[in-house]
Design an enzyme around this catalytic site. Structure first.
Site, short mmCIF file in Angstrom:
data_model
loop_
_atom_site.label_atom_id
_atom_site.label_comp_id
_atom_site.label_asym_id
_atom_site.label_seq_id
_atom_site.Cartn_x
_atom_site.Cartn_y
_atom_site.Cartn_z
N ASP A 15 0.88 -1.18 -0.12
CA ASP A 15 0.02 0.05 -0.08
C ASP A 15 0.98 1.28 -0.09
OD1 ASP A 15 -2.06 -1.82 0.54
OD2 ASP A 15 -1.86 -1.72 2.63
N GLU A 222 -11.43 0.19 -3.21
CA GLU A 222 -10.63 0.76 -2.14
C GLU A 222 -9.50 1.30 -2.80
OE1 GLU A 222 -9.21 -2.63 0.29
OE2 GLU A 222 -8.09 -3.59 -1.33
#
Length: 336
Positions: A15, A222
């Site tokens: 991420d 997301e």
């Protein structure tokens, strides 16, 4: 064709949120760790407990690990799961935004403040009021206005907030409009919302209506990110269970955005999550896959690819992406 190498291999990272501060490239990733928790669609296997910051003077050059800059036990309101973070600077301070579950198991977004981009960061005692879900991403515009994007479905709980209040039984819709990412303008001190949170609309270029819930190849799941190029705002995101990184383009930092295409095809590992930044005259995509762990979904590694824009402002990879074999392709759903 060989794939890109991880930027670091001594820890698992995921991420990545990349920013250029003081002429240096900084990456703020999740810090994956080993766990006995079985993979499931709630994301329990992503059991992260702290954050490292990494920096480099050149892409492909030596990477500095600045060590742990914030850990779970330092944040009073957190119970577990320090997921994908982001960072921003304003007024001489640096801000680390992070999602985590509160004491009731509800995901919220917190902020920690530091004097240097590499931290350490001191957390505010409580989460940002009216924040919920996961994957905070900040954007500070040319006029100094700052925005916080967030949201993620399934384990990220965005579907639980459809009524404006948390409902544990909430489910992703199968018809009608897809769920939307959220955005709120931040206060001057970067620690609260200055106005009510609104939906981030992604429009179908053919109908000019919101992407539909059944369109899993294009709908938001997301990993929100916003960057600016040639006066246009680019909102990019993951489609989750179809494993694409997609983007949409708009004229305002809060949208609406018109769907424009894919940036990255599926990688090895279930999740895909990214950021985009310009550094020393080139644009880069920062992303992760699970190659370092041999394909274990919750043990990932950050990688970097150069991206280019065509005359219409469309994004492409500077080098072709190797195709993931059918054997390594991630499934749509994990076991419950």
């Amino acid at each position: 064709m060989a794939d890109k190498e991880p930027i670091v291999t001594h820890v698992y990272t995921a991420d990545p949120s990349a920013h250029v501060f003081n002429g240096k490239l900084y990456i703020y990733p999740s810090h994956d760790r080993e766990t006995d928790i079985k993979d499931n669609d709630n994301g329990d296997q992503y059991d992260m407990a702290d954050y490292h910051v990494f920096s480099m003077d050149t892409v492909g050059g030596p990477v500095t690990d600045h060590g742990v800059v914030l850990k779970q036990e330092d944040v009073p309101w957190v119970s577990k799961q320090l997921w994908a973070p982001d960072a921003a600077t304003k007024n001489g301070k640096y801000y680390l935004y992070f999602p985590a579950r509160d004491k009731e198991g509800i995901f919220r977004v917190g902020v920690a403040i530091g004097d240097k981009p590499e931290g350490p960061f001191t957390p505010e005692p409580d989460y940002i009021k009216d924040s919920f879900s996961i994957d905070p991403a900040t954007f500070v515009d040319d006029d100094g206005s700052a925005y916080l994007f967030f949201g993620g479905i399934w384990g990220g709980q965005l579907q639980c907030w459809a009524t404006g209040k948390f409902d544990k039984s909430g489910e992703e819709p199968t018809t009608g409009d897809a769920l939307h990412a959220k955005v709120g303008k931040l206060t001057e001190d970067m620690t609260q919302f200055a106005s009510p949170v609104t939906d981030v609309l992604i429009l179908d270029p053919d109908t000019q209506k919101p992407i539909q819930a059944a369109d899993h190849d294009r709908r938001f799941f997301e990993a929100a990110w916003l960057h600016k190029y040639n006066g246009k705002y680019y909102f990019s995101y993951s489609t989750g269970d179809t494993h694409f990184l997609c983007y949409a383009i708009g004229d305002s930092p809060v949208g609406p955005f018109t769907y424009a295409g894919r940036i990255l095809e599926p990688v090895i590992g279930w999740t895909t999550h990214h950021s985009i930044a310009e550094f020393k005259g080139k644009w880069y995509l920062f992303y992760h896959d699970s190659t370092l762990s041999g394909g274990r979904n919750h043990l990932r590694c950050v990688k970097i690819r150069e991206i280019v824009y065509d005359e219409q402002g469309r994004i492409g990879l500077a080098e072709p992406q190797p195709k993931v074999s059918d054997e390594d392709a991630p499934p749509a759903k994990l076991e419950a």
